[in-house]
Design a protein around this motif. Structure first.
Motif, PDB file in Angstrom:
ATOM      1  N   MET A  80     -15.612  43.455 -76.700  1.00 28.21           N
ATOM      2  CA  MET A  80     -15.973  44.560 -77.577  1.00 28.21           C
ATOM      3  C   MET A  80     -16.934  45.559 -76.935  1.00 28.21           C
ATOM      4  SD  MET A  80     -16.441  42.442 -81.162  1.00 28.21           S
ATOM      5  CE  MET A  80     -16.629  43.871 -82.238  1.00 28.21           C
ATOM      6  N   VAL A  81     -17.393  45.255 -75.719  1.00 25.24           N
ATOM      7  CA  VAL A  81     -18.398  46.116 -75.092  1.00 25.24           C
ATOM      8  C   VAL A  81     -17.877  47.527 -74.807  1.00 25.24           C
ATOM      9  CG1 VAL A  81     -19.800  46.437 -73.025  1.00 25.24           C
ATOM     10  CG2 VAL A  81     -19.818  44.254 -74.226  1.00 25.24           C
ATOM     11  N   PRO A  82     -16.653  47.701 -74.266  1.00 29.65           N
ATOM     12  CA  PRO A  82     -16.161  49.076 -74.089  1.00 29.65           C
ATOM     13  C   PRO A  82     -16.130  49.862 -75.394  1.00 29.65           C
ATOM     14  CG  PRO A  82     -14.836  47.564 -72.796  1.00 29.65           C
ATOM     15  CD  PRO A  82     -15.715  46.720 -73.666  1.00 29.65           C
ATOM     16  N   GLY A  83     -15.814  49.175 -76.501  1.00 25.92           N
ATOM     17  CA  GLY A  83     -15.861  49.834 -77.805  1.00 25.92           C
ATOM     18  C   GLY A  83     -17.263  50.239 -78.178  1.00 25.92           C
ATOM     19  N   CYS A  84     -18.246  49.450 -77.753  1.00 28.84           N
ATOM     20  CA  CYS A  84     -19.649  49.796 -77.987  1.00 28.84           C
ATOM     21  C   CYS A  84     -20.040  51.004 -77.137  1.00 28.84           C
ATOM     22  CB  CYS A  84     -20.532  48.594 -77.666  1.00 28.84           C
ATOM     23  SG  CYS A  84     -22.277  48.832 -77.997  1.00 28.84           S
ATOM     24  N   VAL A  85     -19.580  51.029 -75.882  1.00 26.21           N
ATOM     25  CA  VAL A  85     -19.833  52.186 -75.016  1.00 26.21           C
ATOM     26  C   VAL A  85     -19.235  53.443 -75.627  1.00 26.21           C
ATOM     27  CG1 VAL A  85     -19.305  53.200 -72.761  1.00 26.21           C
ATOM     28  CG2 VAL A  85     -20.075  50.822 -72.917  1.00 26.21           C
ATOM     29  N   SER A  86     -18.098  53.295 -76.304  1.00 26.83           N
ATOM     30  CA  SER A  86     -17.432  54.440 -76.938  1.00 26.83           C
ATOM     31  C   SER A  86     -18.070  54.862 -78.246  1.00 26.83           C
ATOM     32  CB  SER A  86     -15.959  54.100 -77.214  1.00 26.83           C
ATOM     33  OG  SER A  86     -15.287  53.724 -76.046  1.00 26.83           O
ATOM     34  N   ASN A  87     -19.079  54.103 -78.689  1.00 25.24           N
ATOM     35  CA  ASN A  87     -19.733  54.335 -79.984  1.00 25.24           C
ATOM     36  C   ASN A  87     -18.868  53.920 -81.168  1.00 25.24           C
ATOM     37  OD1 ASN A  87     -22.387  55.084 -79.673  1.00 25.24           O
ATOM     38  ND2 ASN A  87     -21.928  57.264 -79.403  1.00 25.24           N
ATOM     39  N   LEU A  88     -17.876  53.063 -80.916  1.00 25.70           N
ATOM     40  CA  LEU A  88     -17.071  52.527 -82.012  1.00 25.70           C
ATOM     41  C   LEU A  88     -17.751  51.320 -82.651  1.00 25.70           C
ATOM     42  CD1 LEU A  88     -13.567  52.763 -80.309  1.00 25.70           C
ATOM     43  CD2 LEU A  88     -14.436  54.216 -82.142  1.00 25.70           C
ATOM     44  N   TYR A  89     -18.648  50.687 -81.920  1.00 24.85           N
ATOM     45  CA  TYR A  89     -19.445  49.571 -82.428  1.00 24.85           C
ATOM     46  C   TYR A  89     -20.910  49.797 -82.074  1.00 24.85           C
ATOM     47  CZ  TYR A  89     -14.936  47.033 -82.336  1.00 24.85           C
ATOM     48  OH  TYR A  89     -13.633  46.640 -82.504  1.00 24.85           O
ATOM     49  N   SER A  90     -21.782  49.197 -82.872  1.00 27.27           N
ATOM     50  CA  SER A  90     -23.199  49.160 -82.508  1.00 27.27           C
ATOM     51  C   SER A  90     -23.425  47.962 -81.589  1.00 27.27           C
ATOM     52  CB  SER A  90     -24.073  49.020 -83.756  1.00 27.27           C
ATOM     53  OG  SER A  90     -23.872  47.751 -84.362  1.00 27.27           O
ATOM     54  N   LEU A  91     -24.563  47.934 -80.924  1.00 20.96           N
ATOM     55  CA  LEU A  91     -24.876  46.817 -80.036  1.00 20.96           C
ATOM     56  C   LEU A  91     -24.928  45.505 -80.806  1.00 20.96           C
ATOM     57  CD1 LEU A  91     -25.599  45.775 -77.232  1.00 20.96           C
ATOM     58  CD2 LEU A  91     -27.986  46.375 -77.684  1.00 20.96           C
ATOM     59  N   ASP A  92     -25.490  45.524 -82.006  1.00 17.11           N
ATOM     60  CA  ASP A  92     -25.570  44.306 -82.820  1.00 17.11           C
ATOM     61  C   ASP A  92     -24.190  43.743 -83.126  1.00 17.11           C
ATOM     62  OD1 ASP A  92     -28.304  44.337 -82.865  1.00 17.11           O
ATOM     63  OD2 ASP A  92     -28.472  45.284 -84.832  1.00 17.11           O
ATOM     64  N   GLN A  93     -23.212  44.618 -83.305  1.00 12.32           N
ATOM     65  CA  GLN A  93     -21.868  44.168 -83.661  1.00 12.32           C
ATOM     66  C   GLN A  93     -21.162  43.438 -82.524  1.00 12.32           C
ATOM     67  OE1 GLN A  93     -20.640  48.180 -85.217  1.00 12.32           O
ATOM     68  NE2 GLN A  93     -19.616  46.951 -86.779  1.00 12.32           N
ATOM     69  N   GLY A 150     -10.919  54.490 -76.724  1.00 12.45           N
ATOM     70  CA  GLY A 150     -12.177  55.081 -77.153  1.00 12.45           C
ATOM     71  C   GLY A 150     -12.086  56.032 -78.330  1.00 12.45           C
ATOM     72  N   ASP A 151     -10.848  56.398 -78.709  1.00  9.60           N
ATOM     73  CA  ASP A 151     -10.682  57.376 -79.793  1.00  9.60           C
ATOM     74  C   ASP A 151      -9.901  56.812 -80.974  1.00  9.60           C
ATOM     75  OD1 ASP A 151      -8.230  57.102 -78.597  1.00  9.60           O
ATOM     76  OD2 ASP A 151      -7.799  59.241 -78.453  1.00  9.60           O
TER      77      ASP A 151
END
Length: 536
Positions: free
Chosen positions: A96-109, A415-416
């Motif tokens: 899920m980290v690339p999704g976090c980099v994309s701002n699709l997830y927060s770090l906590d998620q 990312g989109d």
């Protein structure tokens, strides 16, 4: 006369009754001494672990979190003590980290709270770094040495074990050896640091009023591809589209093991999202604003390229964890020439019985077959086998084999809100692919969210160690195990559904098709034949 008899015998009877009571009390004490102690209760006090059987888990990786959850204080036998050792209280889920980099997830998620999970399970948690292991032979006292912080002091603590498992991941290849990489580039590991670095760099972009960005991503594997796409999604609007992203790949083409149809789909995605790719690239040096690259597109012909950058991301493949090398030098733990812990098909060290390793840190000897690649899916899939074998080893029972799948569903987020997937050699693309990836990842993460887990109550029968008969003690099924669902569509309809790219696709419907194809070889063959005709 009768009265004299009673008075004369009463002391005799009382004395015998006293002796019997004393004997019964001694028997009760003896029985209590040999009763197994209850498992560690998170709200309870200290327990004497000297007479417990001890499991030590080093690292809170994808496999170990499953062990922690399954071997909780209610499920495991009452004389088993579990200790988790990790440097951090949280572990990042790499998928899920690339999704976090994309701002699709927060770090906590994207983080699993391993310390609270251990507390929920009734395990001992030690926040520290393993720096050594003492293991002379299988029957001797065995322990690991852990460096922990006690107030302002750093002390070494010895943690004994009967069975130990390592799930410590890997480091980033070349980050320490390529000149300038560690000083100037942003590494993908540790994962939590990657996200924080990206956040800090974004603040710098905003505060400095940067008008143009040039990102160089070193590494053409899945991680590098997803991070390039993730940064396009995150920073493109911030820089008003003035963002160039270059991916440096060491091979002739991206993901060469995939089918031509999949590679073509990937190249279209890279073109659509404006990711430039340099193949056959070897980074020689990273400067403050430039990357020196040597390319060799033709045999014997080498070219020197200097790329300017504002941000350099180091996303090369996996490199061994230093701890593995340390254990090799300290106690002879078998490792490969690249530093991977060598295990057999049971995930047990080939040199040290009772020592297990899972995930990126191991290399599996499978009767001459190649060890699976360093991918999170194999760590996840090994979890249930690790649960079985740790408990079986503790009880002297036959171990069970880990049979890694030869292929798996690969999902690359764009990312989109869209993603690209590969399965059975056919490309999958669209919003539904992202929704499927999100569903799979979130489902896995929810398994370890202590806010969603039931309260453990000790009562009734504790975990049994019998191999046959009765209810199984531990949950060892795969988290996404197949369950018969809706009626499967025809092969032609299934192929058409999988190849759809519009926004109206039901991702769960397509997920069921993929699962049916995994279960039924004939159905898979028919669907793939239809898909290949449609792709031709």
């Amino acid at each position: 006369s009768s009265h004299r008899t009673k008075t004369s015998t009463a002391p005799h009877i009382v004395a015998w009754m006293g002796r019997i009571a004393a004997i019964l009390a001694l028997l009760a004490l003896s029985a209590a001494a040999f009763q197994p102690l209850p498992g560690l209760h998170p709200q309870g006090g200290q327990i004497d672990t000297n007479i417990m059987r001890k499991i030590v888990l080093v690292g809170g990786g994808h496999a170990h979190v499953q062990v922690i959850k399954s071997l909780n204080r209610v499920s495991r036998p009452s004389d088993v003590h579990v200790t988790l050792i990790d440097r951090q209280r949280q572990a990042s889920y790499s998928g899920m980290v690339p999704g976090c980099v994309s701002n699709l997830y927060s770090l906590d998620q994207v983080q699993i709270d391993v310390a609270p999970l251990a507390e929920w399970a009734g395990d001992e948690f030690i926040c520290g770094t393993v720096i050594g292991m003492t293991y002379d032979n299988e029957d001797c006292d065995k322990y690991v040495t852990v460096e922990v912080t006690d107030g302002n002091a750093v002390i070494n603590k010895q943690v004994p074990f009967d069975v130990i498992s390592f799930d410590i991941g890997s480091t980033t290849r070349g980050f320490s050896s390529v000149p300038g990489a560690r000083k100037h580039a942003i590494s993908t590991r540790p994962i939590s640091e990657l996200v924080l670095r990206i956040q800090r760099e974004e603040e710098k972009i905003k505060s400095a009023g940067l008008k143009e960005g040039r990102v160089v991503v070193v590494g053409g594997g899945a991680a590098g591809i997803e991070l390039a796409l993730g940064l396009r999604a995150r920073w493109n609007d911030l820089l008003n589209g003035k963002l160039s992203i270059t991916l440096c790949d060491s091979g002739d083409e991206l993901m060469p093991a995939e089918s031509k149809a999949c590679r073509d789909a990937l190249n279209r995605v890279m073109l659509t999202y404006r990711i430039d790719v340099i193949h056959n690239a070897s980074v020689e040096k990273v400067g403050q604003t430039t990357v020196n690259i040597q390319t060799s597109e033709k045999i014997g012909v080498k070219n020197q390229i200097v790329l300017e950058y504002t941000h350099c991301i180091w996303a090369t493949g996996a490199e061994r964890h230093q701890l593995a090398e340390d254990l090799n030098s300290q106690c002879g733990l078998e490792v490969t020439d690249r530093g991977w812990i060598v295990v057999n098909e049971y995930l047990e060290s080939i040199s040290h019985p009772g020592v297990f390793a899972a995930g990126d840190c191991n290399e599996i000897k499978l009767n001459g077959a190649k060890s699976p690649p360093k991918a999170g899916v194999y760590a996840v899939r090994s979890g249930p086998v690790l649960i079985e074998n740790i408990t079986r080893k503790l009880s002297g029972k036959k171990l069970t084999s880990f049979e890694p799948q030869s292929d798996f569903l690969k999902l690359l987020m764009c990312g989109d809100g869209k993603a690209l997937g590969f399965r059975f050699g056919i490309p999958l693309f669209g919003k539904w692919v992202w929704e499927l990836k999100d569903h799979i990842d979130v489902t896995f993460m929810n398994l370890f969210d202590v806010n969603l887990l039931p309260k453990l109550e000790i009562g009734g029968e504790r975990g049994s160690e019998t191999e046959t008969g009765g209810k199984k003690s531990y949950d060892t099924k795969q988290y996404d195990a197949y369950e018969a669902g809706e009626k499967r569509p025809s092969a032609s309809s299934a192929a058409a559904d999988l190849l759809r790219t519009d926004d109206d696709v039901d991702y769960l419907h397509n997920w069921n098709i993929i699962k049916e194809m995994v279960q039924d070889g004939d159905y898979r063959r028919d669907v793939l034949a239809e898909a290949r005709m449609k792709l031709a």
